[in-house]
Write a protein that holds these residues in place. Structure first.
Motif, short mmCIF file in Angstrom:
data_model
loop_
_atom_site.label_atom_id
_atom_site.label_comp_id
_atom_site.label_asym_id
_atom_site.label_seq_id
_atom_site.Cartn_x
_atom_site.Cartn_y
_atom_site.Cartn_z
N LEU A 187 46.12 42.99 29.75
CA LEU A 187 46.01 43.15 31.20
C LEU A 187 46.80 42.09 31.97
O LEU A 187 46.84 42.11 33.20
CB LEU A 187 44.54 43.07 31.63
N ARG A 188 47.37 41.14 31.23
CA ARG A 188 48.19 40.07 31.81
C ARG A 188 47.38 39.20 32.76
O ARG A 188 47.83 38.84 33.86
CB ARG A 188 49.41 40.65 32.53
N VAL A 189 46.16 38.86 32.33
CA VAL A 189 45.30 38.01 33.15
C VAL A 189 44.95 36.71 32.44
O VAL A 189 44.05 35.99 32.87
CB VAL A 189 44.01 38.74 33.57
N ALA A 190 45.63 36.41 31.34
CA ALA A 190 45.36 35.15 30.64
C ALA A 190 45.59 33.98 31.60
O ALA A 190 46.59 33.93 32.31
CB ALA A 190 46.27 35.02 29.42
N GLY A 191 44.64 33.04 31.62
CA GLY A 191 44.73 31.91 32.53
C GLY A 191 44.26 32.18 33.93
O GLY A 191 44.27 31.30 34.78
N ARG A 192 43.85 33.42 34.22
CA ARG A 192 43.35 33.79 35.54
C ARG A 192 41.90 34.26 35.43
O ARG A 192 41.43 34.64 34.36
CB ARG A 192 44.18 34.91 36.15
N ARG A 193 41.21 34.26 36.55
CA ARG A 193 39.90 34.89 36.63
C ARG A 193 40.09 36.34 37.07
O ARG A 193 40.72 36.61 38.10
CB ARG A 193 39.01 34.15 37.63
N LEU A 194 39.53 37.25 36.31
CA LEU A 194 39.63 38.67 36.63
C LEU A 194 38.38 39.10 37.38
O LEU A 194 37.26 39.03 36.86
CB LEU A 194 39.79 39.49 35.34
N TYR A 223 47.25 34.16 43.54
CA TYR A 223 47.72 35.03 42.47
C TYR A 223 47.72 34.35 41.11
O TYR A 223 47.46 35.00 40.10
CB TYR A 223 49.14 35.51 42.82
N ASP A 224 47.99 33.06 41.07
CA ASP A 224 48.07 32.36 39.79
C ASP A 224 46.70 31.93 39.26
O ASP A 224 46.62 31.38 38.16
CB ASP A 224 48.99 31.15 39.92
N SER A 225 45.65 32.19 40.02
CA SER A 225 44.30 31.84 39.58
C SER A 225 43.40 33.06 39.44
O SER A 225 42.40 33.00 38.71
CB SER A 225 43.65 30.86 40.58
N TYR A 226 43.72 34.16 40.11
CA TYR A 226 42.85 35.33 40.13
C TYR A 226 43.66 36.61 39.98
O TYR A 226 44.85 36.66 40.29
CB TYR A 226 42.07 35.41 41.45
N ARG A 227 42.99 37.64 39.50
CA ARG A 227 43.52 39.01 39.51
C ARG A 227 42.37 39.94 39.87
O ARG A 227 41.23 39.72 39.45
CB ARG A 227 44.09 39.37 38.14
N VAL A 271 34.83 44.15 29.87
CA VAL A 271 34.73 43.13 28.83
C VAL A 271 35.65 41.96 29.15
O VAL A 271 35.33 40.80 28.88
CB VAL A 271 35.06 43.74 27.45
N ALA A 272 36.81 42.24 29.74
CA ALA A 272 37.79 41.20 30.04
C ALA A 272 37.48 40.44 31.32
O ALA A 272 38.06 39.37 31.56
CB ALA A 272 39.19 41.83 30.15
N ALA A 273 36.57 40.95 32.15
CA ALA A 273 36.35 40.40 33.48
C ALA A 273 35.62 39.07 33.44
O ALA A 273 34.92 38.74 32.47
CB ALA A 273 35.58 41.40 34.35
N ASP A 274 35.77 38.31 34.53
CA ASP A 274 35.06 37.04 34.71
C ASP A 274 33.91 37.17 35.70
O ASP A 274 32.98 36.37 35.66
CB ASP A 274 36.04 35.97 35.19
N CYS A 275 33.98 38.14 36.60
CA CYS A 275 32.87 38.40 37.51
C CYS A 275 33.08 39.77 38.12
O CYS A 275 34.18 40.35 38.02
CB CYS A 275 32.77 37.34 38.61
N ARG A 545 56.41 17.06 40.22
CA ARG A 545 55.17 17.52 39.60
C ARG A 545 54.67 18.76 40.33
O ARG A 545 54.45 18.72 41.55
CB ARG A 545 54.12 16.42 39.61
N CYS A 546 54.45 19.83 39.59
CA CYS A 546 54.00 21.11 40.18
C CYS A 546 52.63 21.47 39.61
O CYS A 546 52.43 21.45 38.40
CB CYS A 546 54.99 22.23 39.86
N GLU A 547 51.72 21.81 40.52
CA GLU A 547 50.40 22.29 40.12
C GLU A 547 50.28 23.75 40.55
O GLU A 547 50.40 24.08 41.73
CB GLU A 547 49.29 21.46 40.77
N VAL A 548 50.03 24.61 39.56
CA VAL A 548 49.96 26.05 39.81
C VAL A 548 48.74 26.61 39.07
O VAL A 548 48.68 26.55 37.84
CB VAL A 548 51.23 26.77 39.32
N GLY A 549 47.79 27.15 39.81
CA GLY A 549 46.63 27.77 39.18
C GLY A 549 45.89 26.87 38.23
O GLY A 549 45.39 27.32 37.20
N GLY A 550 45.80 25.58 38.55
CA GLY A 550 45.10 24.63 37.69
C GLY A 550 45.94 24.06 36.57
O GLY A 550 45.52 23.13 35.89
N GLN A 551 47.16 24.58 36.36
CA GLN A 551 48.09 24.06 35.36
C GLN A 551 49.04 23.07 36.03
O GLN A 551 49.49 23.30 37.16
CB GLN A 551 48.89 25.19 34.72
#
Length: 566
Positions: A187-194, A223-227, A271-275, A545-551
């Motif tokens: 689903l291309r949501v690795a590293g994000r909250r779905l 976008y870089d933290s949620y889907r 199953v893949a969702a976070d909330c 230094r770049c911070e994107v979606g917690g990375q």
């Protein structure tokens, strides 16, 4: 006289809607792997959603019988997931399965049926008894002892044939939990909250009561933290069909909202969702059984029966306030979430978790007068979803907000926090668009234009392209070519060419993972924002230094010499 165990047995699956077909397919493993079983399907007439059910049956490529023919021949076993229609005309022992979870919706008073104002949909005595007042089903399979008690209160005659076996659909979800990361990768949501938005059907559904909510979530959440995904009841798919849904939900699709199909895909996404954000539809009970955070968006009005598991779930869940920013509410719910608490509520709707198919097999084979196969029945894990089939195009235009610290006076003092959103939301500090894929009006107004290039592309081609882009689009300040996993070449208006690569902020494996996982376009957005405030010349080795979606990564900039012909 009992039949010989070697005789074949004809089993009829009775379909009224696509929803009932899906429930029957979830229970089908109870009869799988046995060549003595001859399965047939028939479509019981009378539903306004029969066209979608027929299409689903055709896609199944199963042996079908016309309804009138099905009523004229005997069967060893009949399976249905709805009591509606003239099922009493069928010949054979009937097993009735629920077509949802919890029996939480009120059924309207129906002419000619013994339905009271508080009759639960699916446990209505008027539908569970034959015209002669005998029980319609020889086995009424329920998911929880509380449902048996409610049925007994409605109709002792119907309850006499009922038994608690569990919920085969829930067991598929539980069986699929080890595949969660595979689903998230697909689903291309690795590293994000779905965030899964769940909508039942009808006037009290989320899509009717809060139609703006899916798009708000998609455009307000970074976008870089949620889907965001929108899970619709199969009846909505049946009413609208694929083209109608695509038309209605064009803004949501363009904002990257995932739209799973109504069989299996929705469950894999859960199953893949976070909330989840939900109305009073029973899908939320499955989410609670998985231990997911549940937020209520609307209360179901008169459709929701008080005191039911779904009513208690909504009473205990945080309520989403549409007048307030959504991100903070989601993060509070996630931070204060107790998986054990929501599972306790779901336990009022489900029993015998993980054993439903096995228990159903035991009871069905007793009706068939057969010994079950030696291999025990198991639920079928959900297939990995097809991201292309989710009808959500990859985003190629972003509204970007950046917080820039250290405008460039010190080579190690630059830091940028990047937040991207789909462009259909607020405009942001600048627009970033994929030059060869985004719409023309976005390309013409973007401050950052980028393109993905093959690693083997000649440097001269990148130089020429970037120069042509700046010449063609006066609003563009930076033209960037992504030429590798963590390497880019960009041309700055009035500033020449720069090579950019990035690495993890730390030297350990976590830093390497961040560098590999982060979206190159997000890093480019941060570098572009810093360049807007840069000094006249960028020194070799400049670090941003770049911070994107917690990375966090560190981008290193190096000026490139430009040939006279570039």
């Amino acid at each position: 006289m009992r039949r010989a165990a070697t005789e074949s047995r004809s089993v009829l699956f009775v379909v009224r809607t696509a929803t009932t077909l899906h429930r029957l397919l979830d229970a089908a493993p109870a009869l799988a792997g046995d060549r003595r079983i001859e399965p047939f399907f028939t479509l019981v007439p009378g539903s306004r959603f029969c066209a979608e059910a027929l299409a689903a049956l055709e896609a199944l490529r199963a042996r079908q019988l016309p309804w009138e023919e099905a009523t004229e021949r005997p069967f060893s076993l009949i399976l249905a997931a709805s009591a509606r229609g003239e099922l009493h005309r069928l010949r054979g022992p009937l097993t009735l399965l629920p077509h949802g979870a919890g029996f939480s919706k009120r059924i309207p008073v129906t002419v000619g049926r013994a339905a009271g104002p508080d009759a639960p949909n699916g446990l209505n005595a008027g539908e569970l008894l034959r015209p002669d007042s005998g029980p319609l089903a020889q086995l009424h399979a329920l998911a929880h002892p509380g449902q048996l008690d409610r049925l007994a209160a409605q109709s002792p005659r119907a309850a006499a044939q009922a038994a608690v076996v569990g919920d085969p659909t829930l067991d598929r979800l539980l069986e699929s939990l080890p595949r969660r990361e595979r689903y998230r990768h697909a689903l291309r949501v690795a590293g994000r909250r779905l965030v899964a938005v769940l909508s039942t059907w009808g006037p009290e559904s989320l899509l009717e009561r809060r139609p703006e909510l899916p798009l708000r979530l998609a455009t307000e959440l970074p976008y870089d933290s949620y889907r965001t995904a929108l899970v619709l009841h199969p009846n909505v798919h049946a009413c609208k069909q694929q083209f109608g849904l695509s038309q209605d939900l064009t803004p949501e699709r363009k904002a990257g909202v995932l739209l799973p199909r109504p069989y299996e895909e929705w469950a894999a996404l859960l199953v893949a969702a976070d909330c989840v954000v939900t109305d009073h539809g029973s899908t939320a009970l499955y989410a609670a059984a998985l231990g997911l955070p549940v937020l209520g968006a609307c209360d179901g009005g008169e459709e929701l029966l008080p005191g039911t598991p779904m009513a208690r779930l909504l009473e205990s869940a945080p309520r989403l306030d549409m007048r307030q920013p959504l991100r903070q509410q989601l993060e509070r719910a996630l931070a204060g979430h107790s998986g054990e608490a929501v599972r306790e509520v779901a336990a009022e709707a489900f029993a015998r978790e993980g054993r439903a198919v096995e228990e159903l097999q035991r009871r069905l084979y007793a009706l068939l007068e057969l010994s079950p196969p030696r291999v025990p029945a198991e639920p079928e894990p959900l297939p990995v979803p097809d991201a292309v089939a989710l009808r959500s195009p990859a985003l190629c235009t972003f509204a970007v907000d950046c917080e820039v610290d250290g405008g460039g006076e010190q080579s190690d003092g630059a830091a940028v926090r990047v937040m991207r959103r789909p462009v259909s939301g607020e405009p942001g500090d600048h627009l970033a668009a994929e030059e060869d894929w985004a719409g023309l009006r976005h390309v013409q107004s973007a401050g950052l234009l980028y393109r993905h290039w093959d690693r083997s592309t000649a440097p001269a081609s990148v130089r020429q392209w970037s120069a042509e882009v700046l010449a063609a689009y006066p609003a563009c300040r930076t033209a960037a070519a992504v030429v590798g996993g963590n390497r880019c070449v960009l041309r700055v208006r009035d500033g020449g060419l720069l090579a950019v690569h990035w690495e993890g902020e730390s030297e350990d494996d976590g830093g390497a993972h961040a560098a590999a996982a982060i979206d190159p376009v997000a890093v480019l957005c941060g570098v572009h924002a810093w360049l807007v405030k840069r000094p006249a010349a960028v020194p070799a080795g400049q670090r941003v230094r770049c911070e994107v979606g917690g990375q966090r990564v560190v981008a290193v900039l190096r000026p490139l010499p430009v040939p006279e012909t570039a």
